[in-house]
Write a protein that holds these residues in place. Structure first.
Motif, PDB file in Angstrom:
ATOM      1  N   ALA A   1     122.341  28.404  -8.528  1.00 29.20           N
ATOM      2  CA  ALA A   1     123.550  28.949  -9.149  1.00 29.20           C
ATOM      3  C   ALA A   1     124.566  27.862  -9.465  1.00 29.20           C
ATOM      4  N   TYR A   2     124.537  26.745  -8.737  1.00 26.64           N
ATOM      5  CA  TYR A   2     125.488  25.659  -8.958  1.00 26.64           C
ATOM      6  C   TYR A   2     124.988  24.625  -9.962  1.00 26.64           C
ATOM      7  N   VAL A   3     123.697  24.535 -10.149  1.00 28.15           N
ATOM      8  CA  VAL A   3     123.141  23.438 -10.943  1.00 28.15           C
ATOM      9  C   VAL A   3     122.226  23.983 -12.041  1.00 28.15           C
ATOM     10  N   LYS A   4     121.025  24.334 -11.683  1.00 33.22           N
ATOM     11  CA  LYS A   4     120.028  24.748 -12.670  1.00 33.22           C
ATOM     12  C   LYS A   4     120.458  25.977 -13.453  1.00 33.22           C
TER      13      LYS A   4
ATOM     14  N   LEU B   1     126.429  44.066 -11.989  1.00 33.98           N
ATOM     15  CA  LEU B   1     125.502  43.225 -11.237  1.00 33.98           C
ATOM     16  C   LEU B   1     124.767  42.324 -12.212  1.00 33.98           C
ATOM     17  N   GLU B   2     124.765  41.022 -11.927  1.00 38.23           N
ATOM     18  CA  GLU B   2     124.025  40.043 -12.720  1.00 38.23           C
ATOM     19  C   GLU B   2     122.992  39.380 -11.816  1.00 38.23           C
ATOM     20  N   ILE B   3     121.744  39.343 -12.267  1.00 39.14           N
ATOM     21  CA  ILE B   3     120.675  38.731 -11.489  1.00 39.14           C
ATOM     22  C   ILE B   3     120.298  37.391 -12.125  1.00 39.14           C
ATOM     23  N   LEU B   4     120.467  36.310 -11.380  1.00 39.58           N
ATOM     24  CA  LEU B   4     120.031  34.986 -11.828  1.00 39.58           C
ATOM     25  C   LEU B   4     118.560  34.800 -11.463  1.00 39.58           C
ATOM     26  N   PRO B   5     117.831  33.975 -12.210  1.00 43.91           N
ATOM     27  CA  PRO B   5     116.392  33.873 -11.965  1.00 43.91           C
ATOM     28  C   PRO B   5     115.992  33.017 -10.773  1.00 43.91           C
ATOM     29  N   GLY B   6     116.848  32.101 -10.350  1.00 48.28           N
ATOM     30  CA  GLY B   6     116.438  31.113  -9.365  1.00 48.28           C
ATOM     31  C   GLY B   6     116.862  31.432  -7.952  1.00 48.28           C
ATOM     32  N   GLY B   7     117.011  30.357  -7.148  1.00 44.77           N
ATOM     33  CA  GLY B   7     117.392  30.479  -5.757  1.00 44.77           C
ATOM     34  C   GLY B   7     118.885  30.312  -5.558  1.00 44.77           C
TER      35      GLY B   7
ATOM     36  N   PHE C   1     122.501  20.189   0.175  1.00 45.99           N
ATOM     37  CA  PHE C   1     123.670  19.607   0.827  1.00 45.99           C
ATOM     38  C   PHE C   1     123.561  18.087   0.921  1.00 45.99           C
ATOM     39  N   THR C   2     122.420  17.593   1.329  1.00 46.50           N
ATOM     40  CA  THR C   2     122.316  16.140   1.492  1.00 46.50           C
ATOM     41  C   THR C   2     122.355  15.427   0.149  1.00 46.50           C
ATOM     42  N   GLU C   3     121.658  15.947  -0.846  1.00 48.56           N
ATOM     43  CA  GLU C   3     121.652  15.289  -2.153  1.00 48.56           C
ATOM     44  C   GLU C   3     123.005  15.409  -2.851  1.00 48.56           C
ATOM     45  N   THR C   4     123.613  16.589  -2.788  1.00 51.44           N
ATOM     46  CA  THR C   4     124.904  16.782  -3.438  1.00 51.44           C
ATOM     47  C   THR C   4     125.987  15.980  -2.732  1.00 51.44           C
ATOM     48  N   GLY C   5     125.904  15.899  -1.405  1.00 50.03           N
ATOM     49  CA  GLY C   5     126.866  15.082  -0.680  1.00 50.03           C
ATOM     50  C   GLY C   5     126.816  13.632  -1.114  1.00 50.03           C
ATOM     51  N   LYS C   6     125.623  13.078  -1.230  1.00 48.25           N
ATOM     52  CA  LYS C   6     125.476  11.678  -1.659  1.00 48.25           C
ATOM     53  C   LYS C   6     125.928  11.483  -3.100  1.00 48.25           C
ATOM     54  N   LEU C   7     125.616  12.441  -3.965  1.00 42.42           N
ATOM     55  CA  LEU C   7     125.880  12.304  -5.389  1.00 42.42           C
ATOM     56  C   LEU C   7     127.335  12.536  -5.752  1.00 42.42           C
ATOM     57  N   ARG C   8     127.968  13.532  -5.119  1.00 38.87           N
ATOM     58  CA  ARG C   8     129.261  14.005  -5.610  1.00 38.87           C
ATOM     59  C   ARG C   8     130.356  14.101  -4.561  1.00 38.87           C
ATOM     60  N   ALA C   9     130.007  14.164  -3.280  1.00 34.39           N
ATOM     61  CA  ALA C   9     131.006  14.566  -2.281  1.00 34.39           C
ATOM     62  C   ALA C   9     130.887  13.732  -1.011  1.00 34.39           C
ATOM     63  N   PRO C  10     131.366  12.489  -1.040  1.00 35.64           N
ATOM     64  CA  PRO C  10     131.273  11.663   0.171  1.00 35.64           C
ATOM     65  C   PRO C  10     132.076  12.200   1.346  1.00 35.64           C
TER      66      PRO C  10
END
Length: 298
Positions: A277-280, A267-273, A198-207
């Protein structure tokens, strides 16, 4: 990629967002209605999904939830899940008024908190012809049970009760951070990856994103149970996209709920956290949702 700003009325509250025109479409096309999760605004990577959908010949209507981002609504920074479910339905109605939209081919996509919303919308609104729930909230009470230490819960209840008394007396609603760097500090989403994303995405993309919600928001989270609707989605096709390492909306809760859904489903299982799902993992998450919508709407 053709995108325009839009706004529409949600029973007296103006909601604002983007409309992506389906690439290559010459007439009315299938349309995906989309909103973000807990406190997030549309600039926090929803464009990445909408662009994938539009490139596949699907319109995408993306909007900010009431009380957040570009949308109107009071009190600001308050998440009422029932109102947000209704707003999905208002967005579906609005989409059906657009010349580019085939109102008989509407899909809904949601992620995290709104992943829970689309489970509810898919169950109660038969205008919806396909559902994709990504890393969804399944049960507010179970989620809080996973995230909040038992010895902290009584303190939250005292805060909720005090806030009700204060609001009754005319005071503004109490506020709480969405995320905190210290996961033991009071916050709505007390996980380290929530703080980072949230903090990094807010600074980068969503003021326009703000690190606060009303305290009542957390109370309503604990009362919200999308899982109760999941068996009612059928015969509308349901795709659930779960992140294997998700501990914000825990993967095991989503998989357990998936077992309660009826066919047709996948059902689809993504590998990460959760936030991967939004980035990596977006190159996995967006195409699998796209393919589900193409299969069931075109």
């Amino acid at each position: 990629m053709t995108r325009r700003d839009v706004e529409f009325d949600a029973e007296g509250t103006t909601l604002r967002g983007w409309f992506y025109r389906a690439e290559g479409a010459t007439g009315r096309a299938p349309t995906i209605v989309m909103a973000h999760g807990f406190s997030a605004v549309k600039e926090m990577y929803l464009d990445a999904f909408a662009e994938v959908f539009a490139a596949a010949g699907l319109n995408a209507l993306v909007f900010d939830n009431r009380n957040f981002g570009a949308s109107d609504g009071e009190p600001r920074q308050e998440i009422d899940p029932v109102a947000q479910v209704r707003d999905y339905r208002h967005a579906i109605t609005y989409a059906g008024t657009l010349d580019e939209v085939d109102a008989t081919r509407i899909g809904v996509w949601g992620s995290s908190y709104s992943g829970g919303h689309v489970l509810v919308v898919g169950a109660i609104d038969r205008r919806v012809k396909a559902v994709v729930a990504q890393v969804p909230l399944i049960s507010g009470s179970k989620n809080i049970g996973e995230l909040v230490r038992a010895d902290f819960r009584a303190g939250f209840r005292e805060m909720f009760d005090a806030d009700r008394v204060a609001r009754y007396a005319g005071d503004p609603p109490a506020m709480v951070p969405v995320v905190a760097e210290d996961p033991l500090a009071p916050s709505a989403l007390p996980t380290p990856d929530s703080w980072t994303w949230f903090t990094e995405t807010g600074k980068l993309r969503a003021p326009s994103w703000r690190n606060e919600v009303t305290l009542r928001t957390v109370e309503m989270l604990g009362e919200y149970e999308p899982e109760a609707y999941i068996a009612r989605i059928s015969p509308t096709p349901l795709l659930m996209v779960v992140a294997r390492e998700d501990h914000l909306t825990p993967a095991h809760l989503a998989i357990d709920a998936y077992e309660k859904a009826r066919e047709p489903k996948a059902l689809e299982i993504l590998p990460g956290g959760h936030f991967d799902a939004y980035v990596k993992d977006v190159e996995l998450a967006a195409p699998v949702a796209r393919d589900w919508f193409v299969r069931h709407l075109t």
